[in-house]
Design a protein around this motif. Structure first.
Motif, PDB file in Angstrom:
ATOM      1  N   HIS A 125       0.824  -1.200   0.000  1.00  0.00           N
ATOM      2  CA  HIS A 125       0.000   0.000   0.000  1.00  0.00           C
ATOM      3  C   HIS A 125       0.869   1.265   0.000  1.00  0.00           C
ATOM      4  N   ASP A 126       1.855   1.242   0.906  1.00  0.00           N
ATOM      5  CA  ASP A 126       2.718   2.410   1.009  1.00  0.00           C
ATOM      6  C   ASP A 126       3.549   2.605  -0.252  1.00  0.00           C
ATOM      7  N   ILE A 127       4.076   1.478  -0.760  1.00  0.00           N
ATOM      8  CA  ILE A 127       4.905   1.605  -1.972  1.00  0.00           C
ATOM      9  C   ILE A 127       4.060   2.106  -3.139  1.00  0.00           C
ATOM     10  N   ASN A 128       2.866   1.535  -3.249  1.00  0.00           N
ATOM     11  CA  ASN A 128       1.982   1.960  -4.350  1.00  0.00           C
ATOM     12  C   ASN A 128       1.690   3.454  -4.278  1.00  0.00           C
ATOM     13  N   ASN A 129       1.397   3.913  -3.074  1.00  0.00           N
ATOM     14  CA  ASN A 129       1.174   5.357  -2.902  1.00  0.00           C
ATOM     15  C   ASN A 129       2.393   6.147  -3.346  1.00  0.00           C
ATOM     16  N   ASP A 164       7.439  -2.731 -13.192  1.00  0.00           N
ATOM     17  CA  ASP A 164       8.025  -3.910 -12.514  1.00  0.00           C
ATOM     18  C   ASP A 164       7.817  -3.827 -11.022  1.00  0.00           C
ATOM     19  N   VAL A 165       8.089  -2.616 -10.489  1.00  0.00           N
ATOM     20  CA  VAL A 165       7.916  -2.448  -9.045  1.00  0.00           C
ATOM     21  C   VAL A 165       6.482  -2.755  -8.667  1.00  0.00           C
ATOM     22  N   ALA A 166       5.572  -2.163  -9.478  1.00  0.00           N
ATOM     23  CA  ALA A 166       4.159  -2.371  -9.160  1.00  0.00           C
ATOM     24  C   ALA A 166       3.811  -3.854  -9.259  1.00  0.00           C
ATOM     25  N   GLY A 167       4.360  -4.479 -10.304  1.00  0.00           N
ATOM     26  CA  GLY A 167       4.071  -5.920 -10.477  1.00  0.00           C
ATOM     27  C   GLY A 167       4.614  -6.736  -9.314  1.00  0.00           C
ATOM     28  N   LEU A 207      -9.927   0.979  -8.511  1.00  0.00           N
ATOM     29  CA  LEU A 207      -8.678   0.919  -9.268  1.00  0.00           C
ATOM     30  C   LEU A 207      -7.510   0.751  -8.307  1.00  0.00           C
ATOM     31  N   ALA A 208      -6.571  -0.045  -8.747  1.00  0.00           N
ATOM     32  CA  ALA A 208      -5.412  -0.296  -7.894  1.00  0.00           C
ATOM     33  C   ALA A 208      -4.395   0.819  -8.071  1.00  0.00           C
ATOM     34  N   LYS A 209      -3.694   1.081  -6.973  1.00  0.00           N
ATOM     35  CA  LYS A 209      -2.572   2.008  -7.043  1.00  0.00           C
ATOM     36  C   LYS A 209      -1.356   1.220  -7.465  1.00  0.00           C
TER      37      LYS A 209
END
Lengths: 186, 801
Positions: free
Chosen positions: B443-447, B483-486, B783-785
């Motif tokens: 969650h934090d990384i996505n933000n 990639d990070v998100a994946g 929607l996903a972050k």
């Protein structure tokens, strides 16, 4: 056991009594005649007579006295109830030669010595022991003669006469006696 | 030896001496007494003879009164020097004559009356005196007294004493010599016997025998002793065999106690019997109570060939004869001393193999015969009653051990099941915890990466005059962000149940395998070759293969991971086999399999158990510890199953099992990218200013009018204020997780004011929210972050046409 002992004691007593009794009689010194009477009787034990002397076993053993009798009742006393080889002892007194009958011992008193030849002739071939107290009787053919030496009676025996009559005189009798006649040591 | 025998020697010597001495003493005494008495008698007789002779010769002297002659006769006593005095008494008891001449008359009885004790002789202490009657014919004429001293007698006695001493000495010496010799003969056998007994007592050697000596009754003794030894030896032998059987029983019981599985228990029993009882052939038959059959379960190691020869190999069924076997099944121990005499098939079979003595021992548990222990020997009549008893006891022990082994097996199974379920539970718990943690991090990384993603996409799309270099850089950044998100999304999701948002499609496994094999060629072919290792990859694909429903890229990723792992497990090369196959028909039971098998180092039990854990790795720095965990996540999401077979040094097989297509799998509609061209009035609600700024910037560039509010509360106020002004927003985009008032409340308020206004929810938990089916009411799209611009545009085009 006690009974046996008692019996033995009784016998001893009796024997002692028997020994004592003659001793009382012998208190007096016996006379020469008395001694001779005993001797006469004693001869019956030291002389042997031939077997045919007695006809039967009951025949008496006769001691005859020819002439005067020096012994008297003493001799009768000595032979009373005595026996010689089963034959009762008797004493017969002959006053003369004619009376002399069958006898085993014949005492010839010195009063009859003079007719000694006659007597011996009569007795020849009879088994009769002749005895006398007359001096020199033995030399004259009497078988046994009483002789007095040192106040003791000694015997003189004519062995030849005895043997001729078929009599055997015991050697025991001969040893203390003086032998007379042929064969005598003189 | 000599010490103990001394008393025997001494006793024997003493016995011999004592008996010798006693005999000697008694003999001597008797002899002396006899001699003494006869000497007295003869003294008396001699004296009597002499006295009688003298007395007889004295008669005439007495009769005719001739003392001189009497004295002369008495001198005959000179013939005997011991006559010290003699006296003659006449019939009247008067002393008549004495001997020797001149003898003192005092010393004599002076008269026959004194001391006269009758005819006879008496001994006094010092003299022998006697009275002898002097008689001619029957006429007693007198008495003879005679006295003899006893010097002759005393001299004789002294002589005898000397003789006794001499004879005694000689006799004792002889006795000593004889006894020594006798002792030797007597003691020799005794000592020999004693030596034997000592040997027996000290060495417990019952095989020794005393030698016969041929002496007296010792042979009887020796024979008896030897006989006794033989009996003891026999008893000892019986005892020994009993003890050895007990030991064997104990050994077998111990050995069976150490084992928990039936085959090994049976093997150890049969082997012990073959080696130690011993038997020539042994086997164990198991009895099936339902089908009433006996089956050969185990055959002794030494009897394998024989078993094949007579058809008794393990697994063979043996018919139950009407004879021994059926009696044995009834629970009896059956002993056939000679099977030649038995006309039933099973004994005949044994007899044909030359086995003549047979013992069938039933194995009984809870009054049920579950098996038969068969022991055989070649020689007839070779099982003793002791051995039968032993086999009976053994069968009880074996039955008990088998029963325990079965119980143990059941217990072990239950324990394993329990541990397996506990393990599964623990693993799930761990994964859930890790998932929750990963979810928060994601969650934090996505933000954090949302602005990067939005700006990069916007720049690449709209920025005029971008140099080629800048475009390249931006493209790289965009890919990195993707990639990070994946990674973040996978990390967050690997534990999850199948994700409904996951795009499921028909997947051909064979094609996926071929693609992956091609794509990973550098890894399994080129890299190992560079190290000098050779990996031989073989594919074995079933054709036709049913299709499966799933996300192809996830399956590919999983296969890639498996191939990487396999190559890593074979640092020195080997064979890598990828295989597909199917089971079942076209119905719902049908399954499709992918197997990846290597010939590498394999895994030990501990590793195998933990390999699915996230971050667990055996590759050190090179490994992330997520490879198999991701495969596991994929498996979970696809309702598939994962099986791993491996042992250290034995290689590894990983088997993925998918339900074949036809299962109730919902196919999600495929998203379509639509570009929005109508400008919209959009309310942005988020507590992250960076996100608001980046979203606002990029959406404004699309021509939309953006109102941004920080936090849910402010957002609701903005929306109601706008509504009151009659300027209702065309769409509301709100973050889900915000302090105080979160996205759900915002959405609810918006719908409360204007039910037709669409609400798009942005969330770092987006996929999870959807998966959990708790998309709030009032929310039209989640929607996903990090938000992708194209996704946002597609959503806007969908919601506000």
């Amino acid at each position: 056991m006690a009974v046996l002992k008692g019996a033995l004691r009784l016998v001893l007593f009796a024997v002692a009594g028997f020994m004592v009794y003659p001793r009382g009689l012998a208190a007096d010194t016996p006379t020469e005649d008395q001694v001779q009477a005993v001797f006469l009787y004693n001869f019956s034990r030291f002389v042997e007579w031939p077997a045919q002397t007695f006809a039967t076993p009951d025949d008496p053993f006769v001691i005859g006295i020819l002439g005067s009798d020096p012994f008297g009742a003493r001799l009768d006393e000595a032979v009373r109830n005595e026996q010689v080889n089963g034959h009762p002892l008797t004493v017969r007194r002959f006053h003369n030669l004619a009376e002399v009958d069958n006898c085993q011992i014949l005492f010839v008193d010195r009063s009859e010595i003079a007719r000694i030849g006659q007597i011996l002739a009569l007795l020849d071939h009879r088994s009769t022991l002749t005895v006398s107290q007359a001096d020199g009787a033995a030399q004259r053919g009497v078988m046994i003669q009483f002789a007095t030496e040192n106040s003791r009676i000694r015997l003189r025996i004519n062995v030849e006469s005895a043997r001729a009559s078929g009599l055997t005189i015991s050697s025991k009798l001969l040893r203390p006696a003086e032998i007379v006649g042929k064969g005598a040591k003189e | 030896m000599s010490r103990s025998s001394t008393p025997i020697r001494r006793t024997l010597m003493r016995m011999i001496f004592l008996s010798c001495g006693v005999v000697l003493l008694v003999t001597s005494c008797a002899f002396c007494a006899y001699e003494f008495l006869t000497f007295r008698q003869s003294s008396i007789q001699q004296l009597q003879i002499l006295s009688r002779a003298i007395a007889s010769n004295s008669t005439a002297a007495l009769a005719f009164d001739n003392p001189e002659d009497a004295a002369g006769v008495l001198t005959a006593f000179r013939a005997d020097p011991h006559i010290v005095a003699a006296a003659l008494y006449d019939a009247h008891g008067n002393l008549f004559a004495v001997y020797p001449q001149g003898l003192a008359v005092q010393g004599l009885p002076s008269h026959a009356g004194e001391g006269y004790t009758g005819a006879g002789y008496t001994f006094s202490r010092t003299a022998l005196t006697g009275f002898e009657p002097v008689a001619e014919g029957s006429k007693q004429l007198g008495m003879l007294f005679v006295e003899s001293d006893l010097n002759a007698m005393y001299a004789r006695i002294r002589l005898y004493a000397l003789i006794v001493v001499l004879v005694g000495g000689v006799a004792v010496s002889l006795a000593y010599l004889i006894s020594r010799r006798l002792q030797h003969r007597l003691l020799q056998p005794i000592l020999a016997l004693a030596q034997t007994t000592t040997a027996v007592a000290e060495r417990h050697d019952y095989t020794v025998r005393a030698a016969r000596t041929g002496a007296y009754e010792f042979d009887l003794f020796t024979d008896t002793f030897n006989q006794m030894l033989t009996q003891i030896q026999e008893s000892e032998g019986k005892l020994q065999s009993q003890v050895s059987r007990l030991n064997l029983l104990q050994h077998i019981t111990h050995a069976t106690g150490e084992r928990q599985d039936l085959p090994s228990i049976f093997q150890v029993v049969l082997r012990s019997l073959e080696e130690n009882l011993p038997i020539d052939f042994g086997c164990l038959l198991l009895h099936d109570d339902v089908s009433k059959t006996l089956t050969v379960s185990a055959v002794g190691a030494g009897g394998q060939d024989l078993a094949r020869q007579i058809g008794l190999s393990p697994g063979v069924e043996v018919p139950i004869d009407a004879n021994g076997l059926s009696r044995c099944i009834a629970g009896q121990l059956v002993h056939e001393p000679d099977v030649e005499q038995v006309q039933f098939p099973f004994p005949r079979r044994l007899a044909a193999a030359g086995l003549r003595s047979v013992v069938f021992a039933p194995l009984i548990v809870e009054s049920q015969v579950f098996g038969v222990l068969v022991s055989t020997r070649r020689a007839a009549h070779s099982f003793s009653s002791g051995e039968c008893e032993f086999l009976k006891q053994l069968s009880e022990h074996v039955a008990l051990a088998s029963h325990q082994a079965r119980l143990h097996g059941a217990l072990q199974q239950a324990y394993d099941d329990l541990r397996q379920s506990q393990h599964t539970t623990m693993q799930q718990e761990r994964l859930r915890a890790l998932g929750q943690m990963a979810s928060g991090i994601a969650h934090d990384i996505n933000n954090a990466i949302s602005p990067v993603s939005l700006y990069t996409e916007a720049l690449l799309e709209r920025e005029p005059g971008l140099s080629e270099r800048s475009r390249n850089y931006l493209t790289t950044i965009q890919r990195a962000i993707e990639d990070v998100a994946g990674t973040v999304s996978r990390m967050r999701e690997f534990y999850r149940e199948r994700d409904s948002q996951l795009t499921l499609e028909r997947v051909q496994l064979n094609r996926a395998v071929q693609q992956v094999v091609e794509l990973t060629r550098p890894r399994w072919s080129d890299l190992p070759q560079a190290r000098g290792a050779m990996v031989d990859l073989q594919t074995d694909l079933a054709d036709p293969m049913p299709e499966v429903m799933g996300a192809e890229h996830e399956i590919r990723d999983a296969l890639t991971n498996l191939i990487f792992n396999a190559v890593d497990a074979m640092p020195t090369g080997g064979t890598l086999r990828v295989r597909t196959r199917k089971t079942g028909g076209a119905d719902s039971e049908a399954r499709a399999f992918i197997e990846v098998t290597d010939t590498g180092v394999g895994m030990d039990e501990d590793t195998r158990r933990r390999c699915l854990e996230p971050f667990y790795t055996t590759k050190g720095e090179r490994g992330s510890g997520l490879g198999l965990a991701m495969v596991y996540g994929m498996i979970q999401r696809h309702s598939a199953e994962l099986e791993i077979e491996s042992a250290a040094g034995q290689g590894t097989t990983v088997r993925l099992s998918f339900p074949a297509y036809g299962s109730s799998v919902v196919v999600a509609p495929k998203a379509q990218q639509v570009i929005v061209n109508r400008p919209l009035r959009i309310l942005l609600v988020d507590d992250d200013p960076m996100l608001i700024k980046s979203l606002k910037d990029t959406l404004q560039e699309d021509g939309h009018a953006i109102t941004a509010s920080h936090g849910g509360h402010q957002g609701i106020e903005e929306f109601s204020a706008a509504a009151k002004r009659g300027e209702v927003f065309d769409v509301v985009v709100t973050d889900l997780g915000m302090p105080h008032v979160d996205g759900r409340k915002v959405a609810a308020s918006v719908k409360g004011i204007s039910p037709t206004t669409p609400v798009i929810l942005l969330t770092g938990w987006g996929q999870r929210l959807i998966a959990a089916n708790d998309a709030p009411a009032h929310v039209d799209k989640v929607l996903a972050k990090p938000p992708r611009l194209h996704e946002l545009r597609a959503a806007l085009a969908e919601l506000v046409p």
